[in-house]
Design a protein around this motif. Structure first.
Motif, PDB file in Angstrom:
ATOM      1  N   LEU A 116      -4.683  -6.030  -3.896  1.00 19.79           N
ATOM      2  CA  LEU A 116      -4.457  -5.689  -2.492  1.00 19.79           C
ATOM      3  C   LEU A 116      -5.757  -5.640  -1.692  1.00 19.79           C
ATOM      4  O   LEU A 116      -5.755  -5.942  -0.496  1.00 19.79           O
ATOM      5  N   ASP A 117      -6.848  -5.280  -2.344  1.00 25.48           N
ATOM      6  CA  ASP A 117      -8.145  -5.288  -1.642  1.00 25.48           C
ATOM      7  C   ASP A 117      -8.539  -6.717  -1.271  1.00 25.48           C
ATOM      8  O   ASP A 117      -9.062  -6.961  -0.177  1.00 25.48           O
TER       9      ASP A 117
ATOM     10  N   GLN B  75      -6.416  -7.701   1.664  1.00 23.78           N
ATOM     11  CA  GLN B  75      -6.957  -7.075   2.872  1.00 23.78           C
ATOM     12  C   GLN B  75      -8.217  -7.808   3.347  1.00 23.78           C
ATOM     13  O   GLN B  75      -8.362  -8.092   4.536  1.00 23.78           O
TER      14      GLN B  75
ATOM     15  N   ARG C  66       0.847  -1.207   0.000  1.00 21.32           N
ATOM     16  CA  ARG C  66       0.000   0.000   0.000  1.00 21.32           C
ATOM     17  C   ARG C  66       0.882   1.257   0.000  1.00 21.32           C
ATOM     18  O   ARG C  66       0.507   2.278  -0.571  1.00 21.32           O
TER      19      ARG C  66
END
Length: 165
Positions: free
Chosen positions: A78-79, A82, A65
């Motif tokens: 990346l989402d 997460q 990030r």
């Protein structure tokens, strides 16, 4: 053998309470994503995340990030990372609570079974003794009940639980 004067569990759950418990279990199950059942092969092949792997995954997310633009290819989502870490933490907390609950259910079940079998063995011994003494109706009851222990061969032919000899 249980102490006959101690009966730690001497209750029966109300039918409505059993219904509520089962509905609660179903409500929990309905909140877990449906595509999360694994085969035995999958369970054995999927990487389990331990503390160091979890910290590493969190570190990767933090670093990505902060500095990942231009470094990471577009297929690294990346989402999704997460979300996976978030639900992992949520499920870890739920698992801890359910593990404690399951142990309590198992312990209560063990106590109830221990007490029931202990009391049944004492009653069985009374049938045996009454049958031996010629008490009316005791022999037929003893003959029905002794079948449980006849195949064990440890009772000297008396059909008695080894704990009661």
């Amino acid at each position: 053998m249980s102490n006959l004067s101690e009966n730690r569990i001497n209750v029966v759950l109300a039918a409505a309470d059993v219904t509520t418990i089962n509905e609660s279990i179903n409500a929990i199950l309905s909140k877990i994503p449906e595509n999360t059942t694994l085969t035995d092969t999958q369970r054995n092949s999927y990487t389990a995340i331990d503390v160091s792997n979890k910290v590493f995954s969190e570190d990767v997310l933090t670093e990505a990030r902060a500095t990942g633009t231009g470094v990471l290819p577009p297929y690294i989502d990346l989402d999704a990372l997460q979300n996976d870490l978030t639900i992992f933490n949520q499920l870890d907390a739920i698992e801890s609570g359910l593990t404690n609950l399951l142990q309590r259910v198992k312990d209560a079940k063990r106590i109830a079974g221990h007490e029931a079998f202990g009391m049944a063995n004492k009653a069985y011994k009374s049938y045996r003794d009454a049958s031996d003494s010629g008490i009316a109706n005791a022999k037929s009851g003893y003959d029905k009940l002794k079948v449980r222990f006849e195949s064990q061969g440890k009772s000297g032919g008396r059909g008695l639980s080894p704990d009661l000899q």
